[in-house]
Design a protein around this motif. Sequence first.
Motif, PDB file in Angstrom:
ATOM      1  N   TRP A  71       0.823  -1.207   0.000  1.00 25.27           N
ATOM      2  CA  TRP A  71       0.000   0.000   0.000  1.00 25.27           C
ATOM      3  C   TRP A  71       0.861   1.262   0.000  1.00 25.27           C
ATOM      4  CZ3 TRP A  71      -4.746   0.523  -1.408  1.00 25.27           C
ATOM      5  CH2 TRP A  71      -5.503   1.630  -1.037  1.00 25.27           C
ATOM      6  N   VAL A  72       1.850   1.308   0.891  1.00 25.30           N
ATOM      7  CA  VAL A  72       2.661   2.523   0.983  1.00 25.30           C
ATOM      8  C   VAL A  72       3.709   2.594  -0.123  1.00 25.30           C
ATOM      9  CG1 VAL A  72       2.281   2.785   3.457  1.00 25.30           C
ATOM     10  CG2 VAL A  72       4.242   1.451   2.659  1.00 25.30           C
ATOM     11  N   LEU A  73       4.110   1.453  -0.672  1.00 19.35           N
ATOM     12  CA  LEU A  73       5.102   1.467  -1.749  1.00 19.35           C
ATOM     13  C   LEU A  73       4.500   1.853  -3.092  1.00 19.35           C
ATOM     14  CD1 LEU A  73       7.263  -1.724  -1.030  1.00 19.35           C
ATOM     15  CD2 LEU A  73       7.939   0.677  -0.736  1.00 19.35           C
ATOM     16  N   LEU A  74       3.236   1.493  -3.322  1.00 16.95           N
ATOM     17  CA  LEU A  74       2.686   1.663  -4.667  1.00 16.95           C
ATOM     18  C   LEU A  74       1.186   1.917  -4.708  1.00 16.95           C
ATOM     19  CD1 LEU A  74       3.362   1.359  -7.780  1.00 16.95           C
ATOM     20  CD2 LEU A  74       2.723  -1.059  -7.521  1.00 16.95           C
ATOM     21  N   CYS A  75       0.429   1.150  -3.927  1.00 15.17           N
ATOM     22  CA  CYS A  75      -0.997   1.004  -4.217  1.00 15.17           C
ATOM     23  C   CYS A  75      -1.873   2.157  -3.743  1.00 15.17           C
ATOM     24  CB  CYS A  75      -1.500  -0.308  -3.633  1.00 15.17           C
ATOM     25  SG  CYS A  75      -0.784  -1.760  -4.435  1.00 15.17           S
ATOM     26  N   PHE A  76      -1.486   2.874  -2.676  1.00 16.19           N
ATOM     27  CA  PHE A  76      -2.345   3.971  -2.234  1.00 16.19           C
ATOM     28  C   PHE A  76      -2.553   4.982  -3.343  1.00 16.19           C
ATOM     29  CE2 PHE A  76      -2.700   8.339  -0.662  1.00 16.19           C
ATOM     30  CZ  PHE A  76      -3.942   8.261  -0.040  1.00 16.19           C
ATOM     31  N   PHE A  87     -10.110   4.457 -14.767  1.00 15.17           N
ATOM     32  CA  PHE A  87     -10.410   3.543 -13.674  1.00 15.17           C
ATOM     33  C   PHE A  87      -9.176   3.196 -12.838  1.00 15.17           C
ATOM     34  CE2 PHE A  87      -9.676   1.254 -17.631  1.00 15.17           C
ATOM     35  CZ  PHE A  87      -8.665   0.374 -17.280  1.00 15.17           C
ATOM     36  N   TRP A  88      -8.079   3.884 -13.039  1.00 13.88           N
ATOM     37  CA  TRP A  88      -6.828   3.506 -12.377  1.00 13.88           C
ATOM     38  C   TRP A  88      -5.948   4.719 -12.173  1.00 13.88           C
ATOM     39  CZ3 TRP A  88      -3.998  -1.401 -14.635  1.00 13.88           C
ATOM     40  CH2 TRP A  88      -3.587  -2.222 -13.578  1.00 13.88           C
ATOM     41  N   GLY A  89      -5.304   4.798 -10.998  1.00 16.12           N
ATOM     42  CA  GLY A  89      -4.393   5.891 -10.712  1.00 16.12           C
ATOM     43  C   GLY A  89      -2.949   5.513 -10.987  1.00 16.12           C
ATOM     44  N   LYS A  90      -2.081   6.517 -10.975  1.00 13.08           N
ATOM     45  CA  LYS A  90      -0.650   6.295 -11.182  1.00 13.08           C
ATOM     46  C   LYS A  90      -0.004   5.801  -9.886  1.00 13.08           C
ATOM     47  CE  LYS A  90      -0.199  10.026 -14.608  1.00 13.08           C
ATOM     48  NZ  LYS A  90       0.432  11.353 -14.894  1.00 13.08           N
ATOM     49  N   GLY A  91       0.640   4.668  -9.954  1.00 12.61           N
ATOM     50  CA  GLY A  91       1.298   4.128  -8.778  1.00 12.61           C
ATOM     51  C   GLY A  91       2.550   4.899  -8.418  1.00 12.61           C
ATOM     52  N   ALA A  92       2.764   5.126  -7.124  1.00  9.20           N
ATOM     53  CA  ALA A  92       3.943   5.813  -6.616  1.00  9.20           C
ATOM     54  C   ALA A  92       4.004   5.593  -5.118  1.00  9.20           C
ATOM     55  CB  ALA A  92       3.894   7.303  -6.948  1.00  9.20           C
ATOM     56  N   PRO A  93       5.184   5.738  -4.507  1.00  5.72           N
ATOM     57  CA  PRO A  93       5.287   5.555  -3.053  1.00  5.72           C
ATOM     58  C   PRO A  93       4.532   6.640  -2.290  1.00  5.72           C
ATOM     59  CG  PRO A  93       7.439   5.357  -4.106  1.00  5.72           C
ATOM     60  CD  PRO A  93       6.506   5.897  -5.143  1.00  5.72           C
ATOM     61  N   ALA A  94       4.041   6.269  -1.123  1.00  9.64           N
ATOM     62  CA  ALA A  94       3.439   7.223  -0.191  1.00  9.64           C
ATOM     63  C   ALA A  94       4.243   7.173   1.099  1.00  9.64           C
ATOM     64  CB  ALA A  94       1.980   6.871   0.058  1.00  9.64           C
ATOM     65  N   LEU A  95       5.508   7.497   0.969  1.00 10.80           N
ATOM     66  CA  LEU A  95       6.450   7.364   2.083  1.00 10.80           C
ATOM     67  C   LEU A  95       7.174   8.661   2.427  1.00 10.80           C
ATOM     68  CD1 LEU A  95       8.063   3.935   1.105  1.00 10.80           C
ATOM     69  CD2 LEU A  95       6.594   4.346   3.074  1.00 10.80           C
ATOM     70  N   LEU A 130      -4.973   9.610   6.156  1.00 12.24           N
ATOM     71  CA  LEU A 130      -5.765   9.048   5.066  1.00 12.24           C
ATOM     72  C   LEU A 130      -5.118   7.780   4.515  1.00 12.24           C
ATOM     73  CD1 LEU A 130      -8.206   9.274   3.190  1.00 12.24           C
ATOM     74  CD2 LEU A 130      -6.812  10.715   1.673  1.00 12.24           C
ATOM     75  N   VAL A 131      -3.801   7.787   4.385  1.00  7.34           N
ATOM     76  CA  VAL A 131      -3.090   6.613   3.870  1.00  7.34           C
ATOM     77  C   VAL A 131      -3.344   5.410   4.768  1.00  7.34           C
ATOM     78  CG1 VAL A 131      -0.809   5.610   3.436  1.00  7.34           C
ATOM     79  CG2 VAL A 131      -1.308   7.938   2.679  1.00  7.34           C
ATOM     80  N   TYR A 132      -3.233   5.624   6.075  1.00  2.00           N
ATOM     81  CA  TYR A 132      -3.414   4.479   6.985  1.00  2.00           C
ATOM     82  C   TYR A 132      -4.869   4.036   7.035  1.00  2.00           C
ATOM     83  CZ  TYR A 132      -3.131   1.330  10.901  1.00  2.00           C
ATOM     84  OH  TYR A 132      -3.215   0.201  11.682  1.00  2.00           O
ATOM     85  N   LEU A 166      -4.039  -7.074  -4.973  1.00  2.00           N
ATOM     86  CA  LEU A 166      -4.124  -5.690  -4.499  1.00  2.00           C
ATOM     87  C   LEU A 166      -3.824  -4.710  -5.627  1.00  2.00           C
ATOM     88  CD1 LEU A 166      -4.485  -3.972  -1.875  1.00  2.00           C
ATOM     89  CD2 LEU A 166      -1.986  -3.947  -1.717  1.00  2.00           C
ATOM     90  N   VAL A 167      -2.792  -4.989  -6.412  1.00  2.61           N
ATOM     91  CA  VAL A 167      -2.371  -4.085  -7.485  1.00  2.61           C
ATOM     92  C   VAL A 167      -3.364  -4.079  -8.638  1.00  2.61           C
ATOM     93  CG1 VAL A 167      -0.620  -3.711  -9.262  1.00  2.61           C
ATOM     94  CG2 VAL A 167       0.076  -4.207  -6.915  1.00  2.61           C
ATOM     95  N   PHE A 168      -3.766  -5.245  -9.086  1.00  7.70           N
ATOM     96  CA  PHE A 168      -4.519  -5.336 -10.337  1.00  7.70           C
ATOM     97  C   PHE A 168      -6.037  -5.394 -10.164  1.00  7.70           C
ATOM     98  CE2 PHE A 168      -0.305  -7.025 -11.491  1.00  7.70           C
ATOM     99  CZ  PHE A 168      -0.025  -6.172 -12.549  1.00  7.70           C
TER     100      PHE A 168
END
Length: 486
Positions: A71-76, A87-95, A130-132, A166-168
């Motif tokens: 979740w924090v590395l990509l999926c949030f 229907f899909w957002g850009k993956g990126a870290p939330a760190l 919000l992330v958590y 989770l990702v797809f």
Amino acid sequence: MATPAYSVVSPAVPEWLNKGDNAWQMTAATLVGIQSMPGLVILYASIVKKKWAVNSAFMALYAFAAVLICWVLLCFRMAFGDELLPFWGKGAPALGQKYLVHQAKVPESHHRREDGTYSTIMPLYPMASLVYFQFTFAAITMILLGGSVLGRMNIKAWMAFVPLWLVFCYTVGAFSLWGGGFLYHWGAIDYSGGYVIHLSSGISGFTAAYWVGPRLKSDRERFPPNNVLLMLAGAGLLWMGWSGFNGGAPYAANVDASIAVINTNISAATSLLVWTSLDVVYFGKPSVIGAVQGMMTGLACITPGAGLVQSWAAIVMGMLSGSIPWVSMMILHKKSTLLQKVDDTLGVFHTHAVAGLLGGLLTGLLAEPDLCALILPHPNTRGAFYGGNGGVQFLKQLAAAMFVIGWNIVSTTLICLGIRFFIPLRMPDEQLMIGDDAVHGEEAYALWGDGEKYDPTKHGWHASLNSQSTVPSPYNNGARGVTINL
């Protein structure tokens, strides 16, 4: 005039921060987290046969941890970040510190109303909250899905399945309905996860169960819970945690959160009573497992409309969620070749997919205009029961459900087929006969019982009294319990 409690006293208290909202959001997130850890861990460990207690609990435990890191590395940001596809957002870290300490915002929720004004989801607390909070939703969805494949899925295949699904799969539903995707802007309603969580987990769980294959015939025919009282403890954590589940959905400690909490509990109680009553009428006695299932369907059904329907409507939703899934599980299941063929261990299809779909459609009928105006970005949103454009809203709810169902079937199928190319999805029969001892080298209880091979020198009445011996595992040299021959 601002009180000292809300004045800017340090860099840790910026002007936009509402301490009450932030405190409630972190509390709600913790409540939802407790639903999974330890709620569903306890529930899964106790509702299955003794020989699968450790494996079932570990599947939930692993999913909770793995989802957080993914979740924090990509999926949030795939679910709540900038748009990649409708229907899909850009993956990126939330760190990053700068990202997490700034005011929370869902960028693609920027919506132009009919009167020319704009609305954007910008809660009055930091992005970290919000992330958590949204992580706990993703985690419980994955664990609910796992209930369909307990008692036979290869643990290594499960470890690969969790991040891929989770990702797809999860991020698509979350972005489409919550993160500013096409269903969000179109006006489809999913207040707190009837579609994103319950319909998704039920459909994907059923699909995964099809591809994994069934349990042993002996397990399918007799699969009693190993600890009913502990099962009730897990169910209780799940029920009480749902106040954070639906009460945290408005992203604020506001009036709508209060409505959502009371409606959630009303629906759950009503559904439990209806399900139990049907058990008494049909089977002649109340079932504790049935009561838990009725509780679950009531909670799942109210979720898509918890803060949008009146409390009398919550009773109606509870009555329907205690009866329609009961009929699908107890009657239709026995008459359907497909439902009989697919081994959905805990009946997640009935308790979550059927109940979540039912709740989404009922929201399209019963959503109250004034309550909708408290939180939804679209003006004049209402259910069909209230006239106006309510009939169109019901059709939107139906179309959104079809998208979620279709995406989950296709993506889960592709994920399972991809994993099967490298790892068997189902355990071999010799492991299925033994259970936890074969899979983990550990057992839930230090007692001889189902799954262990009978050894007369250890378990027979002729064995020496008051002797102690360690029972070796042929599969693992890890920590072992002590068998006392009496």
